[in-house]
Enzyme design. Structure first.
Site, PDB file in Angstrom:
ATOM      1  N   HIS A 161       0.820  -1.033   0.181  1.00  0.00           N
ATOM      2  CA  HIS A 161      -0.078  -0.105   0.099  1.00  0.00           C
ATOM      3  C   HIS A 161       1.027   1.492   0.062  1.00  0.00           C
ATOM      4  O   HIS A 161       0.342   2.462  -0.281  1.00  0.00           O
ATOM      5  CB  HIS A 161      -1.047   0.126   1.190  1.00  0.00           C
ATOM      6  CG  HIS A 161      -2.042  -1.017   1.200  1.00  0.00           C
ATOM      7  ND1 HIS A 161      -3.005  -1.070   0.131  1.00  0.00           N
ATOM      8  CD2 HIS A 161      -2.144  -2.148   2.080  1.00  0.00           C
ATOM      9  CE1 HIS A 161      -3.714  -2.209   0.572  1.00  0.00           C
ATOM     10  NE2 HIS A 161      -3.364  -2.718   1.585  1.00  0.00           N
ATOM     11  N   ASP A 196      -2.734 -10.439  -2.584  1.00  0.00           N
ATOM     12  CA  ASP A 196      -3.168 -10.056  -1.234  1.00  0.00           C
ATOM     13  C   ASP A 196      -4.722  -9.715  -1.799  1.00  0.00           C
ATOM     14  O   ASP A 196      -5.195  -9.096  -2.746  1.00  0.00           O
ATOM     15  CB  ASP A 196      -2.686  -8.896  -0.817  1.00  0.00           C
ATOM     16  CG  ASP A 196      -2.855  -8.303   0.588  1.00  0.00           C
ATOM     17  OD1 ASP A 196      -2.174  -8.730   1.689  1.00  0.00           O
ATOM     18  OD2 ASP A 196      -3.916  -7.838   0.910  1.00  0.00           O
TER      19      ASP A 196
HETATM   20  C1  OKP Z   1      -3.148  -4.391   4.659  1.00  0.00           C
HETATM   21  B1  OKP Z   1      -2.925  -5.568   3.935  1.00  0.00           B
HETATM   22  C2  OKP Z   1      -9.173   1.740   9.068  1.00  0.00           C
HETATM   23  C3  OKP Z   1      -9.295   0.316   8.208  1.00  0.00           C
HETATM   24  C4  OKP Z   1      -7.824   0.009   7.386  1.00  0.00           C
HETATM   25  C5  OKP Z   1      -6.281  -1.317   6.481  1.00  0.00           C
HETATM   26  C6  OKP Z   1      -6.295  -2.718   5.862  1.00  0.00           C
HETATM   27  C7  OKP Z   1      -5.021  -2.847   5.504  1.00  0.00           C
HETATM   28  C8  OKP Z   1      -4.594  -4.078   4.844  1.00  0.00           C
HETATM   29  N1  OKP Z   1     -10.206   2.172   9.493  1.00  0.00           N
HETATM   30  N2  OKP Z   1      -7.929  -1.276   7.091  1.00  0.00           N
HETATM   31  O1  OKP Z   1      -3.238  -5.320   2.361  1.00  0.00           O
HETATM   32  O2  OKP Z   1      -3.185  -6.770   4.081  1.00  0.00           O
HETATM   33 ZN    ZN Z   2      -4.434  -7.336   2.587  1.00  0.00          ZN
END
Ligand code: OKP
Ligand code: ZN
Length: 343
Positions: A161, A196
């Site tokens: 990300h 992912d």
């Molecule tokens: C990371 B990876 C905020 C919720 C955020 C973030 C998910 C990140 C995933 N309220 N959730 O791609 O597994």
């Molecule tokens: Zn993820």
């Protein structure tokens, strides 16, 4: 296959995160990597080795210097401002569209400039863990450059990300993008497959205008899934990168049959690109009992996933990303690696 691991990640241990308007226990925790490491050894996947130190130059090839500098000093600046015992740095103000203004002001201004969400706290140990993860990715890349058929960067925090000048989604620097750029700099032609559950918005945005790195991603449709703003099917690349970006957003409750069709589409595109190395953003949050995701892959499906990737017949770097069901994570991760080695 050789597995690159550093215990430095243990000091990046977010206690909680802001989710649905309340604080909830963090899911991106040290036990993830520790459990996978134990299973890798138990099932004899390969030796676990410490990464070499590549310094920050490879990260600077894909990331903005301002972001890298900021990540290195953010924790100190935060505690200088809020007190030595202040918890993690988490932004609470962003410049917003159309009113970006100054970005080089106080700690809040810089944090709001570089962070795109509240899920990615900067703790005392975050920067060292981030650099160790990058070193694992680069060590795996070097292993492949020296002739190995595969390597596994077993590291956290994850990276897919993180964009050129922005961090978020539990990610600070983009491990797989840094490794892909390193391959380009070695004269190689990398293709990235992101499996992912969440779209790899950072990786996509880093290579979006380029035709020398292919990015293919299967993920929960951003119409309902994080990261919400990118990952739609009509994002196909720009300029010289037109056609070098393939998004395959999938509906809620996608199970193996539908998933495998999309995977075959991605694998055909990768084969047509003619890469000499494959980099897999290996997120395991497509699992049916993942706590934050909505797909329905079952444990044996991950063996098939590894076999299908192996059928490309290319040197392959596996980069650990998401996956949050601590009871299943180790088994399904190693299933992919075992499927690859058998395939
Ligand atoms: C990371 B990876 C905020 C919720 C955020 C973030 C998910 C990140 C995933 N309220 N959730 O791609 O597994
Ligand atoms: Zn993820």
């Amino acid at each position: 296959m050789k597995v690159f691991y550093s215990p430095v990640h243990l000091d990046h241990a977010p206690p909680e995160e802001f989710e649905g308007g309340r604080m909830t226990p963090a899911v991106e925790v040290p036990a993830r990597v520790e459990r996978v490491k134990a299973e890798v050894l138990r099932r004899g996947i390969g030796p676990v080795a410490a990464p070499a130190d590549f310094g920050l130059a490879p990260a600077a090839r894909v990331h903005d210097a301002g972001l890298v500098t900021f990540l290195g000093e953010a924790s100190d600046l935060w505690r200088r401002h809020y007190g030595e015992d202040a918890p993690a740095a988490i932004p609470s103000a962003w410049p917003g569209r159309g009113m970006r203004g100054r970005f080089d002001g106080d700690i809040e201004s810089r944090l709001g400039t570089y962070a795109f969400d509240t899920a990615t706290p900067i703790l005392k140990g975050t920067w060292d863990a981030t650099r160790a993860a990058v070193n694992c990715a680069l060590s795996a890349a070097a292993e492949i450059k020296s002739g190995a058929r595969s390597a596994f960067a077993l590291a956290r925090p994850p990276g897919h990300h993180a964009g050129a000048d922005v961090f978020g989604g539990y990610c600070y620097l983009n491990n797989i993008a840094i490794a892909a750029q390193w391959f380009v700099d070695q004269g190689m032609r990398p293709a990235i497959l992101d499996v992912d559950y969440h779209h790899g918005n950072g990786t996509q945005s880093i290579f979006y205008g380029r035709g020398d790195v292919l990015f293919c991603s299967l993920h929960g449709d951003p119409a309902f899934a994080y990261p919400h703003f990118l990952g739609f099917a009509d994002e196909t690349g720009a300029g010289r990168g037109e056609g070098a970006n393939l998004n395959l957003p999938l509906p809620m409750y996608t199970a193996w049959d539908r998933y495998a069709e999309a995977l075959d589409t991605a694998l055909r595109r990768i084969a047509a690109f003619g890469p000499d190395v494959i980099l897999v953003s290996l997120g395991l949050d497509t699992f049916e009992a993942d706590p934050i995701s909505k797909f329905r892959l079952a444990a044996p499906d991950y063996l098939r996933l590894g076999e299908k990737i192996a059928a490309l017949g290319k040197p392959t770097l596996f980069q650990f990303e998401g996956g949050y069901n601590l009871d299943a994570l180790a088994e399904i991760t190693v299933n992919v690696l075992e499927g690859f080695e058998a395939g």
